[in-house]
Design a protein around this motif. Structure first.
Motif, PDB file in Angstrom:
ATOM      1  N   GLY A 119       7.518  -6.625   1.202  1.00 50.96           N
ATOM      2  CA  GLY A 119       8.677  -7.495   0.985  1.00 50.96           C
ATOM      3  C   GLY A 119       9.817  -7.318   1.959  1.00 50.96           C
ATOM      4  O   GLY A 119      10.911  -7.835   1.738  1.00 50.96           O
ATOM      5  N   ALA A 175       0.817  -1.212   0.000  1.00 47.50           N
ATOM      6  CA  ALA A 175       0.000   0.000   0.000  1.00 47.50           C
ATOM      7  C   ALA A 175       0.853   1.265   0.000  1.00 47.50           C
ATOM      8  O   ALA A 175       0.421   2.315  -0.464  1.00 47.50           O
ATOM      9  CB  ALA A 175      -0.929   0.003   1.215  1.00 47.50           C
ATOM     10  N   LEU A 192       5.842  -7.878   5.382  1.00 55.08           N
ATOM     11  CA  LEU A 192       5.814  -8.565   4.089  1.00 55.08           C
ATOM     12  C   LEU A 192       4.741  -8.021   3.145  1.00 55.08           C
ATOM     13  O   LEU A 192       4.959  -7.926   1.948  1.00 55.08           O
ATOM     14  CB  LEU A 192       5.616 -10.069   4.293  1.00 55.08           C
ATOM     15  N   PHE A 193       3.559  -7.670   3.697  1.00 52.75           N
ATOM     16  CA  PHE A 193       2.440  -7.291   2.827  1.00 52.75           C
ATOM     17  C   PHE A 193       2.260  -5.782   2.681  1.00 52.75           C
ATOM     18  O   PHE A 193       1.727  -5.324   1.691  1.00 52.75           O
ATOM     19  CB  PHE A 193       1.127  -7.888   3.357  1.00 52.75           C
ATOM     20  N   ASP A 194       2.600  -5.009   3.710  1.00 50.81           N
ATOM     21  CA  ASP A 194       2.420  -3.550   3.677  1.00 50.81           C
ATOM     22  C   ASP A 194       0.981  -3.169   3.341  1.00 50.81           C
ATOM     23  O   ASP A 194       0.703  -2.618   2.275  1.00 50.81           O
ATOM     24  CB  ASP A 194       3.401  -2.924   2.668  1.00 50.81           C
ATOM     25  N   VAL A 195       0.069  -3.478   4.266  1.00 46.15           N
ATOM     26  CA  VAL A 195      -1.349  -3.180   4.035  1.00 46.15           C
ATOM     27  C   VAL A 195      -1.762  -1.861   4.705  1.00 46.15           C
ATOM     28  O   VAL A 195      -1.011  -1.300   5.509  1.00 46.15           O
ATOM     29  CB  VAL A 195      -2.262  -4.321   4.561  1.00 46.15           C
TER      30      VAL A 195
END
Lengths: 313, 313
Positions: free
Chosen positions: A168, A163, B249-252
């Motif tokens: 990562g 976002a 890991l996901f960056d939400v």
């Protein structure tokens, strides 16, 4: 991309900007490199000078392309740090001193060509997944292990950005709650246990040999030195824990390892594969392979970003 | 979907099949429920009987829809375990005894309607991201905490499935290397530390009160009982570590918590939010919110899968 008569064909201009050097190339739509050059980044000169150098080098490459009968069609630039790819903004990059630099728009203004800005590890992962060790594999996790550790999750040839451009960050997942302090301020991060820098540092501390490198630790471990083996093994175990976490969350077919540490070859891959296998319970075990594009992956990935930008226009 | 004259409108048939019960509904394209019913799964009767019940219930819902003037257009079925969504296959589901059941094709054969098969937590995540607590948010991590812990990473309204239908297994990431043994066979998994079942079990062991539940531990912790507070806090800390790994890991933008444990409300969310905030260094802190669709999320998600299948035909 269309080719005019008498034309040597279309190319894209690709730059992978690192803390010390820039890898640059002219790349055909099929991923083949027609020209490559390297330049120092000169980060010590400050961000404005680095931006000028990037634009000068890109402009020079456009001129070189035209002189050789190629038509430059787009620009791709890969940069480390936090990159907002949608906005074309280098939000934060400690290595090159960038903070909120609208690099994409600056390149468009200077070169008059469509430009894509991307993250260096994501660009490298894209290249490994599409042109390198992950070629033909739909679900790939690329993990670069050098001074730091970072990953790119690539599905069907496109890398997850997150976002805020920060997806990562596998170097900063917890693997050892009582482990060493990480550069990020927390303790027990994967990067603090298993980056090339961490391995060298840990051995240096325990052996009292300042300036030790991960490559030396690997050599000494292979030669049978007990302390080096302990340090190497504990890094491999931590890496296996980190990769197992990645596999639990992403469920990929292949994990591609890049960065300096992978130069240890099978001394890294063999024990890491065994340790990862032990951790696979319900998961499907991914193929664990070394990257094949070396330090050109980021530059090739920048080229792919440029080609993708052309295709999506 | 087109509406015929005099028609009460198109609907999809949605089933969320759990270990003990099935939640079923007729759902309009806008996500509104026109009819809902529940049935026991009867898993003890064996997988063939469960499949028969699923098909009978779906067929019954199609009849009900038609009787009420609706036109059933597609079927969506959510099942726990490892689900190969592309192949429409329930690969492995301990709770309902499935192993390689081609549920999608069986439903198509019986009902003559396009059918989508999905994973229960991913279906729930889809519904929370599109219709529930994550509505309007592009990057959502849904984490269901009950007997086990599992997640769905939903980007732009679609949930990551992984290469083998096994993505999102956040319950089985390592958070405490010296922690308790997990059902999966490894030690220190998030699920072994912080699921509702693990919290009840841990308190039962330490307090010598067999059959304790997480809800009781939460109540006693709020009432100031020292041991309950310790157990609750250590679960919250482990959860914060797991969510921080997910965010790295996901960056939400938002983490939506579902499942039984979230009934503890602010006694879970407040300390968890603080613990997560402490762990955010370079990351952007995600919004941490409770799911809003309750135990209907999976069924609504099954309806969304059916609607998506229609759209992509």
């Amino acid at each position: 991309m269309e080719t005019g008569p008498g034309d040597a064909g279309p190319v894209v201009i690709a730059l992978d900007v690192g803390g010390t050097g820039m890898k640059c190339a002219l790349v055909r739509p099929d991923g083949s490199v027609v020209h490559a050059e390297r330049h120092p980044t000169g980060a010590e000169r400050g961000p404005d000078a680095v931006v000028d150098t990037i634009l000068d080098v890109a402009d020079g490459l456009a001129g070189k392309a035209r002189a050789d009968g190629h038509t430059p069609r787009a620009v791709g630039i890969a940069v480390p740090g936090v990159i907002d790819e949608a906005a074309g903004m280098a939000v934060w990059s400690a290595n090159v001193g960038f903070r909120d630099v609208p690099l994409r728009d600056l390149a468009v203004a200077r070169l008059g060509l469509p430009t894509a800005l991307g993250h260096d590890v994501r660009a490298g992962g894209l290249a490994e997944a599409r042109l390198g060790a992950g070629r033909g594999t739909a679900h790939v996790l690329f993990v670069a292990i050098g001074t730091g550790i970072a990953a790119a999750h690539v599905v069907d040839g496109s890398a997850a950005v997150g976002a805020h451009g920060a997806a990562g960050e596998i170097g900063h997942i917890l693997v050892r709650p009582c482990g060493p302090r990480c550069g990020c301020g927390r303790t027990g991060c994967l990067e603090a246990m298993a980056s090339a820098a961490a391995i060298g540092r840990r051995y240096a501390e325990l052996a009292g040999v300042p300036g030790s490198t991960a490559a030396q630790v690997a050599e000494r471990a292979v030669a049978g030195e007990e302390l080096a083996r302990e340090v190497w093994t504990s890094a491999v175990e931590a890496l296996a824990d980190g990769l197992a976490t990645g596999q639990a969350l992403f469920d990929v077919q292949a994990i591609v390892l890049g960065g300096g540490l992978v130069r240890a070859g099978r001394h890294l891959l063999d024990p890491l594969r065994s340790a990862l296998r032990e951790r696979m319970t319900f998961h499907r075990e991914p193929r664990l392979v070394a990257a094949t594009l070396g330090d050109e992956a980021g530059c090739l990935g920048a080229a792919l970003l440029a080609l993708d930008a052309l295709e999506n226009r």
